[in-house]
Design a protein around this motif. Sequence first.
Motif, PDB file in Angstrom:
ATOM      1  N   GLY B 698      41.256  47.997  37.881  1.00  0.00           N
ATOM      2  CA  GLY B 698      39.816  47.869  37.667  1.00  0.00           C
ATOM      3  C   GLY B 698      39.488  47.908  36.192  1.00  0.00           C
ATOM      4  N   LEU B 699      40.188  48.793  35.492  1.00  0.00           N
ATOM      5  CA  LEU B 699      39.960  48.951  34.064  1.00  0.00           C
ATOM      6  C   LEU B 699      40.288  47.667  33.326  1.00  0.00           C
ATOM      7  N   LEU B 700      41.462  47.110  33.649  1.00  0.00           N
ATOM      8  CA  LEU B 700      41.872  45.868  33.007  1.00  0.00           C
ATOM      9  C   LEU B 700      40.869  44.768  33.321  1.00  0.00           C
ATOM     10  N   ALA B 701      40.457  44.722  34.578  1.00  0.00           N
ATOM     11  CA  ALA B 701      39.500  43.700  34.985  1.00  0.00           C
ATOM     12  C   ALA B 701      38.220  43.830  34.175  1.00  0.00           C
ATOM     13  N   LEU B 702      37.790  45.071  33.976  1.00  0.00           N
ATOM     14  CA  LEU B 702      36.558  45.279  33.211  1.00  0.00           C
ATOM     15  C   LEU B 702      36.736  44.850  31.760  1.00  0.00           C
ATOM     16  N   LEU B 703      37.928  45.167  31.216  1.00  0.00           N
ATOM     17  CA  LEU B 703      38.184  44.793  29.826  1.00  0.00           C
ATOM     18  C   LEU B 703      38.100  43.280  29.657  1.00  0.00           C
ATOM     19  N   PHE B 704      38.730  42.608  30.599  1.00  0.00           N
ATOM     20  CA  PHE B 704      38.698  41.142  30.534  1.00  0.00           C
ATOM     21  C   PHE B 704      37.282  40.631  30.723  1.00  0.00           C
ATOM     22  N   ALA B 705      36.607  41.227  31.665  1.00  0.00           N
ATOM     23  CA  ALA B 705      35.251  40.788  31.972  1.00  0.00           C
ATOM     24  C   ALA B 705      34.380  40.965  30.736  1.00  0.00           C
ATOM     25  N   GLU B 706      34.585  42.096  30.056  1.00  0.00           N
ATOM     26  CA  GLU B 706      33.767  42.366  28.875  1.00  0.00           C
ATOM     27  C   GLU B 706      33.992  41.287  27.830  1.00  0.00           C
ATOM     28  N   LEU B 707      35.296  40.973  27.631  1.00  0.00           N
ATOM     29  CA  LEU B 707      35.660  39.990  26.623  1.00  0.00           C
ATOM     30  C   LEU B 707      35.059  38.627  26.959  1.00  0.00           C
ATOM     31  N   LEU B 708      35.269  38.228  28.205  1.00  0.00           N
ATOM     32  CA  LEU B 708      34.825  36.905  28.621  1.00  0.00           C
ATOM     33  C   LEU B 708      33.298  36.816  28.593  1.00  0.00           C
ATOM     34  N   LEU B 709      32.667  37.858  29.107  1.00  0.00           N
ATOM     35  CA  LEU B 709      31.211  37.811  29.178  1.00  0.00           C
ATOM     36  C   LEU B 709      30.612  37.780  27.782  1.00  0.00           C
ATOM     37  N   GLN B 710      31.224  38.564  26.890  1.00  0.00           N
ATOM     38  CA  GLN B 710      30.673  38.602  25.549  1.00  0.00           C
ATOM     39  C   GLN B 710      30.715  37.225  24.910  1.00  0.00           C
ATOM     40  N   GLN B 711      31.880  36.567  25.112  1.00  0.00           N
ATOM     41  CA  GLN B 711      32.020  35.227  24.552  1.00  0.00           C
ATOM     42  C   GLN B 711      31.030  34.272  25.204  1.00  0.00           C
ATOM     43  N   LYS B 712      30.950  34.423  26.504  1.00  0.00           N
ATOM     44  CA  LYS B 712      30.092  33.516  27.258  1.00  0.00           C
ATOM     45  C   LYS B 712      28.630  33.723  26.846  1.00  0.00           C
ATOM     46  N   PHE B 713      28.253  34.980  26.711  1.00  0.00           N
ATOM     47  CA  PHE B 713      26.871  35.264  26.383  1.00  0.00           C
ATOM     48  C   PHE B 713      26.558  34.801  24.957  1.00  0.00           C
ATOM     49  N   ALA B 714      27.527  34.997  24.060  1.00  0.00           N
ATOM     50  CA  ALA B 714      27.297  34.610  22.680  1.00  0.00           C
ATOM     51  C   ALA B 714      27.138  33.097  22.603  1.00  0.00           C
ATOM     52  N   ARG B 715      27.901  32.426  23.435  1.00  0.00           N
ATOM     53  CA  ARG B 715      27.819  30.967  23.456  1.00  0.00           C
ATOM     54  C   ARG B 715      26.595  30.562  24.258  1.00  0.00           C
ATOM     55  N   GLY B 716      26.359  31.434  25.155  1.00  0.00           N
ATOM     56  CA  GLY B 716      25.482  31.445  26.283  1.00  0.00           C
ATOM     57  C   GLY B 716      24.354  30.505  26.359  1.00  0.00           C
ATOM     58  N   GLY B 717      23.220  30.872  25.779  1.00  0.00           N
ATOM     59  CA  GLY B 717      21.972  30.204  26.126  1.00  0.00           C
ATOM     60  C   GLY B 717      21.908  28.735  25.761  1.00  0.00           C
ATOM     61  N   ALA B 718      23.077  28.111  25.545  1.00  0.00           N
ATOM     62  CA  ALA B 718      23.089  26.709  25.169  1.00  0.00           C
ATOM     63  C   ALA B 718      22.223  25.874  26.099  1.00  0.00           C
ATOM     64  N   ARG B 719      22.166  26.311  27.322  1.00  0.00           N
ATOM     65  CA  ARG B 719      21.431  25.522  28.307  1.00  0.00           C
ATOM     66  C   ARG B 719      19.947  25.844  28.299  1.00  0.00           C
ATOM     67  N   SER B 720      19.478  26.477  27.244  1.00  0.00           N
ATOM     68  CA  SER B 720      18.070  26.881  27.257  1.00  0.00           C
ATOM     69  C   SER B 720      17.154  25.665  27.156  1.00  0.00           C
TER      70      SER B 720
END
Lengths: 301, 720
Positions: B698-720
Amino acid sequence: MAHVSDFLKPSDLQRITNLQVLARQVVEGFTSGFHRSPHKGYSVEFKQHRQYVPGDEIRRLDWSVFARSDRHYIREYEEETNLRSTLILDRSGSMNYAGTSAGGVTKYEYATKLAACLAYMMVHQADGVGLTTFDTQIRRHIPPRSRVSHLRVILDELEKGQPGGETDLGDVFHELEAKLHRRGLLIILSDCFGEVASFLKALAHFRHAHHEILVFQIWDRDELEFPFKTWTQFDCLEQAGVKHLLDPAMLRQTYLENLATFRDSLVRGCRRHNIDLVPFCTDEPYANALAAYMTRRLGRR
Amino acid sequence: MNFLNLAMLGGLAAGAIPLIIHLFHKSRFKVVQWGAMHLLSAVLRTNQKRLKIEQWILLAIRCAIPLLLALMMARPMWQGAAGLLGERPTATAVVLDNSYSMEAGHAGTSNFSLARDETQRLVGNLRRGSEAYIFLMGEDTGLLDEPTRDLTRVTQALSKAGCGYGMARVPRALEQVAGTLAKMTEATRQVVMLTDFQRVSFPRTEDEALGQALKRLRKLPAPPTITLWDVGVEAKENVAVESVEFSKLMVGIGQKVQLRANLHNFGDSARPDLRVTMKVDGREQGTSQVSLGAKSQGQVLFSHVFDRAGSHVVEISTEADAVNADNSYLASIPVREQLEVLLVDGSPGATPDDLKSATGFARIALSPFTAGKVEQADLIETTVVAATDLRASQIAGAAVVVLANVATLGDAPLKALEEFVGQGGGLLVFPGEGSDAAWWNGPFAKVAPLPLGARAGDLKEGAPTMGVLSQRFEHPALEMFNDPRNGSLAELALKSWFQLKPPATTGHPTDPLVMARLANGEPFLAEKPFGKGRVIACATALDSSWSNLPTRPVYVPLVQRLCVSLASNVYPPRNLRVGEPLVAFLPADAAGKTAKLTLPDTSTVDVPVVSQGARGVVEYKLTQRPGLYTLLPTDGPPVHFAINADRAESDLERLSPSEIQAMAKSHGLQLVHSAAEFKALENVQRYGHELWRWTLLGLLALLFAELLLQQKFARGGARS
């Protein structure tokens, strides 16, 4: 071609407070490599002879023709075609931004120094130069003159002014157009922030009056790259009280995309109206601005 | 949910760190005088809500990471509902295999002692107040009669428990444990079976029975966890005396008894010169050497002549090996000085010697030395009594009663006779001229093996005679006539006989058995069990009036064998298997007294003599321990009982590990091989499964999720 001024970064020139000194350094450094003297451009081209009529200046008689033919002829020259340039300087609040990479040089300072250099060079080329400063309305309008003493007036005005207030390029430009009686070269020094459509419409208005337009769009590196990392409160420079507290990292991508759209629409609009849009960043040497002007100037010939 | 490292739960506070960092960053913001607000405002206008949500998601994930890390370091255990009971006392039933195969072992330590030690430790580790019950599989009984909370008593009793008993019957043991477990009060129950997984204890044929027993255990209101504990090592080398065979007939003084010992080598290596010894009453009386190949069987023959009457014990043993219990085989052989036979004559002569009487020939044949006035002793002592004079007291004193040409008996003698046979006496019936079919098929029909039919044959001179069918005889009384040297029944010529109606076979053990047939197929000799005794009837007369029987050489052995065979049944069996009750008949006057019984471990118990009919009866049921049991009545000679264990346990072959696994799996049982494994299993049962692996994932999954989400969010609102 390398110029001395290439190495004069805005930050280096920051300490030169006297605009004339700065302008001379920049311009003479810039033009020293040019072989064509600005004086050579003084128009002395012969157009035609015509019969003397009473009232003509005696000194304009062509005595050699009289010697040959014993008739009085007047020598006529093509009229001097001095360029009438008007520097239109944006004094709105957004120009007061000084980014981290520019070494404390605000966009306005950069723009005034650029304007000074251009004015200096123009006057030294015997071109007429005027200055108009504006924010929401025209603050000062100095019509173009080509006298050297006129340069003093322009530089004084540049040194005096301080930016502040909002921008409304469209209205201001419409107002300005009425004051420009003769067609000439308009050099707009602004960040062009505001509504793109009305800005372009105003430019189109100028074009309609057969003005040549050169837009020096002044950017700060921060505005182009949005390098902020930590939580930041963005206070609006133009409207007091408008502020946003946010995590810039989350927004950067979207901001850059928005920026690209803005620039793209400006570039397209300018191209449509045959306007040169030259983006400048405050960490770039002034020489680039001069080179852009020169290209334009030569192109007019 | 439990935690092995509770202190680490303090680390949960670390969950606040990302929150603090977030708040810190938010409070320590930088102020920028911004010009390009129109670019920023447009972004904010469309994305503010999304940004907020994304920020919260990221913050939640970041907070969850240290939380999960702390949780993982606290080593959480999941145990489900069982966790609530984890700290409570338990009800533990241990099924301890003490069958004699457990005697085998490795390096001087028997598998049983290993199992016993583990059980002691197991019981010692039980939570205070737990109930414990130890079931000894080899003895088929509990170590203590009832489950107890006195664990010290259990461990003390365990230290005295021994091996070398009967056979392990797993389904039966589990059934009994299920019964005991139902009586135990604690709700957390476990059944642990420590066994050597001997192949014979887990036959395929008993698989279903095992399933049934387990089903019963699992149907208990609080079903126990069932664990198999594989103890000990396989020791294959074992030689067993599988059985000792000897004539089942009564042995008299001076008679030669042959004993045949069957030996079986279960091991993988040959035993070229295996020494086999016979001991009679503790004295070595003969030795023999036999060669046994690997996994093969062999026989050794011994003979012995007993010189005195009474109960004798023969022990045939081989050299010691891993398993002692099957190295020797005991046989209890009663030697009779005299056998009382009561001859009831239906047509008595003037004197007992009168050969014309129905029993005249028989009396001589049964005790030829006495009749011939020879010094030698007869085994059989005869008493002749006329049918009309027969009294109940005379019947009770005899071992065998012979009815010859008896027409009818009075009610009292008949009742006495029925009782006599019912209690194990022998009755031999010969019809004759005077036989009354009405009585035979009437009052006597209960006892008579077969109904009496019509009389056949012709007594006239020269009339055709009827022979006896030559066949192989199975009955012990006739076995000797299978050898022609001992005489042949085929010599017999019957002039007249009764047709005994052949029995309708029902397959019941009390069915009459036809021992020998006439040439025409009709029964010649038929036997029927009656009560504890047996009755044999013959189709022809005992004297010479209807046949040449008394004049043929076969006559003497025939009547003697018939009598001895019937008499051999008088005594309750003295060669028993473990678990079979030990019964002895004593004289009636012994009833009410107590007799002493010496057990195999030389301890003595008092057993009551109960009056039963005209006898005193001793019964002792706790014969789980193989060996010699000696009954010492207050007056009278000792009686020996030889109790031998089932030799099936001698085959020490174990189930292969894969078979054990498969069996445990198919029945849903847990399998352990060591105390450590058991402890681990118990921990899992008591405290649950450790969850740190899942927490780590679970911990590893969260770490990955954090990394991916952060990147995704930073890239994120492109579709605004």
